[in-house]
Motif scaffolding. Structure first.
Motif, short mmCIF file in Angstrom:
data_model
loop_
_atom_site.label_atom_id
_atom_site.label_comp_id
_atom_site.label_asym_id
_atom_site.label_seq_id
_atom_site.Cartn_x
_atom_site.Cartn_y
_atom_site.Cartn_z
N MET A 20 0.99 -1.14 0.08
CA MET A 20 -0.13 -0.03 0.01
C MET A 20 1.06 1.20 -0.10
O MET A 20 0.63 2.19 -0.72
CB MET A 20 -0.99 0.05 1.11
CG MET A 20 -1.85 -0.88 1.08
SD MET A 20 -3.15 -0.97 2.42
CE MET A 20 -4.00 0.70 2.25
N MET A 21 2.19 1.41 0.64
CA MET A 21 2.79 2.33 0.90
C MET A 21 3.58 2.48 -0.59
O MET A 21 3.50 3.72 -1.04
CB MET A 21 3.96 2.37 1.87
CG MET A 21 4.78 3.58 2.17
SD MET A 21 5.86 3.13 3.26
CE MET A 21 6.99 1.92 2.49
N GLN A 22 3.95 1.53 -1.31
CA GLN A 22 4.75 1.85 -2.43
C GLN A 22 3.48 2.18 -3.40
O GLN A 22 4.15 3.04 -4.27
CB GLN A 22 5.27 0.34 -3.02
CG GLN A 22 6.43 -0.27 -2.22
CD GLN A 22 6.75 -1.50 -2.71
OE1 GLN A 22 6.09 -2.12 -3.21
NE2 GLN A 22 8.18 -1.76 -2.07
N ASN A 23 2.41 1.69 -3.56
CA ASN A 23 1.33 2.29 -4.24
C ASN A 23 1.37 3.75 -4.04
O ASN A 23 0.90 4.47 -5.15
CB ASN A 23 0.14 1.38 -4.25
CG ASN A 23 -0.88 1.83 -5.40
OD1 ASN A 23 -0.50 1.68 -6.59
ND2 ASN A 23 -2.06 2.07 -5.15
N ARG A 74 1.42 9.22 -5.92
CA ARG A 74 2.12 10.70 -5.69
C ARG A 74 2.99 11.18 -6.69
O ARG A 74 2.89 12.35 -7.16
CB ARG A 74 2.57 10.96 -4.19
CG ARG A 74 1.71 10.64 -3.31
CD ARG A 74 2.01 10.75 -1.89
NE ARG A 74 1.09 10.61 -0.84
CZ ARG A 74 1.11 10.94 0.53
NH1 ARG A 74 2.34 11.56 1.02
NH2 ARG A 74 0.16 10.74 1.32
N GLN A 75 3.88 10.15 -7.21
CA GLN A 75 4.86 10.69 -7.95
C GLN A 75 4.41 10.91 -9.40
O GLN A 75 4.46 11.76 -10.07
CB GLN A 75 5.91 9.43 -8.12
CG GLN A 75 6.76 9.60 -7.10
CD GLN A 75 7.78 8.45 -7.09
OE1 GLN A 75 7.63 7.21 -7.88
NE2 GLN A 75 8.96 8.31 -6.29
N MET A 76 3.26 10.22 -9.81
CA MET A 76 2.42 10.37 -11.11
C MET A 76 1.81 11.37 -11.11
O MET A 76 1.72 12.18 -11.92
CB MET A 76 1.79 9.09 -11.26
CG MET A 76 2.66 7.98 -11.80
SD MET A 76 1.28 6.56 -12.34
CE MET A 76 0.95 7.08 -13.80
N ALA A 77 1.24 11.90 -9.68
CA ALA A 77 0.44 13.24 -9.60
C ALA A 77 1.41 14.45 -9.81
O ALA A 77 1.14 14.98 -10.40
CB ALA A 77 -0.42 13.09 -8.22
N MET A 78 2.55 14.14 -9.38
CA MET A 78 3.57 15.29 -9.37
C MET A 78 3.96 15.47 -10.90
O MET A 78 4.01 16.59 -11.23
CB MET A 78 4.79 14.98 -8.48
CG MET A 78 4.55 15.21 -7.16
SD MET A 78 4.45 17.00 -6.82
CE MET A 78 5.71 17.71 -7.27
N TYR A 134 2.21 17.33 -27.18
CA TYR A 134 2.40 16.22 -26.30
C TYR A 134 2.17 16.90 -24.60
O TYR A 134 1.66 15.95 -23.91
CB TYR A 134 3.86 16.08 -26.52
CG TYR A 134 4.42 15.15 -25.40
CD1 TYR A 134 4.35 13.87 -25.65
CD2 TYR A 134 5.09 15.66 -24.19
CE1 TYR A 134 4.75 12.72 -24.67
CE2 TYR A 134 5.76 14.53 -23.37
CZ TYR A 134 5.34 13.12 -23.56
OH TYR A 134 5.86 12.59 -22.78
N GLN A 135 2.64 17.91 -24.23
CA GLN A 135 2.42 18.38 -22.97
C GLN A 135 0.90 18.49 -22.63
O GLN A 135 0.45 18.33 -21.58
CB GLN A 135 3.25 19.62 -22.86
CG GLN A 135 4.75 19.58 -22.69
CD GLN A 135 5.09 18.81 -21.71
OE1 GLN A 135 4.50 18.78 -20.46
NE2 GLN A 135 6.33 18.17 -21.95
N TYR A 136 0.06 18.85 -23.67
CA TYR A 136 -1.28 19.14 -23.41
C TYR A 136 -1.78 17.63 -23.12
O TYR A 136 -2.66 17.36 -22.17
CB TYR A 136 -2.09 19.73 -24.53
CG TYR A 136 -3.58 19.91 -24.21
CD1 TYR A 136 -4.07 20.93 -23.51
CD2 TYR A 136 -4.51 19.03 -24.84
CE1 TYR A 136 -5.48 21.06 -23.19
CE2 TYR A 136 -5.77 19.01 -24.69
CZ TYR A 136 -6.19 19.90 -23.66
OH TYR A 136 -7.83 20.01 -23.52
N ASP A 137 -1.43 16.78 -24.18
CA ASP A 137 -1.99 15.32 -24.07
C ASP A 137 -1.52 14.77 -22.72
O ASP A 137 -2.46 13.89 -22.08
CB ASP A 137 -1.48 14.44 -25.02
CG ASP A 137 -2.12 13.17 -25.46
OD1 ASP A 137 -3.25 13.07 -24.76
OD2 ASP A 137 -1.53 12.57 -26.17
N LEU A 138 -0.20 15.03 -22.28
CA LEU A 138 0.08 14.42 -20.77
C LEU A 138 -0.62 15.10 -19.69
O LEU A 138 -0.91 14.52 -18.88
CB LEU A 138 1.78 14.75 -20.60
CG LEU A 138 2.39 14.25 -19.65
CD1 LEU A 138 2.18 12.75 -19.52
CD2 LEU A 138 3.68 14.53 -19.52
N GLY A 139 -0.86 16.32 -19.70
CA GLY A 139 -1.36 16.90 -18.79
C GLY A 139 -3.03 16.87 -18.45
O GLY A 139 -3.41 16.96 -17.41
#
Length: 147
Positions: A33-36, A41-45, A93-98
């Motif tokens: 759970m902690m790793q997930n 959080r890293q993906m959100a950042m 690309y940046q729009y698609d990622l964000g």
């Protein structure tokens, strides 16, 4: 009398083993759970960074597009418009990622690779083992004394 005592000891040992197993399972679940949570959080950042970058790059792109278009019209040279094409790709690309579906498409492709192309994920020389690590450590260690 010894039989009753050993039966009680066996039961206590069994209970202790069950408790240790349950405790190990609980610890593993907490680690997963902690790793997930850290992954999320890293993906959100990463998405937040992309959205922030998009604001600055979008402003730069807008100013550059207007300036290049004005320069192309004023000097009558359409070659001034060519830098807009690669800049447009970066902006898209940046729009698609964000804000788009890039992360979902990447996830789908990663799942496809895991299911159908597992051979591309294998390490050279296979999995690392304790023996291979120990062998490498012995070769590099100056203080190891082999008996």
């Amino acid at each position: 009398m010894g039989f009753i005592f050993s039966k009680s000891m066996n039961e206590n040992m069994k209970n202790q083993q069950e408790f240790m197993l349950m405790n190990a399972r609980l610890q593993l679940e907490r680690q997963l759970m902690m790793q997930n949570e850290m992954r999320e959080r890293q993906m959100a950042m990463q998405v937040a960074w992309s959205r922030e970058f998009l604001k600055y790059f979008g402003t730069f792109f807008g100013i550059a597009a207007i300036s290049l278009t004005a320069g192309a019209i004023k000097r009558k040279k359409p070659a001034f418009l060519f830098p807009i094409i690669p800049l447009g790709f970066v902006l898209t690309y940046q729009y698609d990622l964000g804000y788009g579906t890039l992360l979902q498409r990447m996830k789908g492709e990663a799942e496809n690779i895991l299911e159908k192309e597992k051979n591309k994920l294998q390490l050279p020389k296979g999995m690392i083992t304790f023996e291979s690590l120990e062998k490498a450590r012995r070769e590099q260690s100056k203080f190891f004394i082999d008996k």
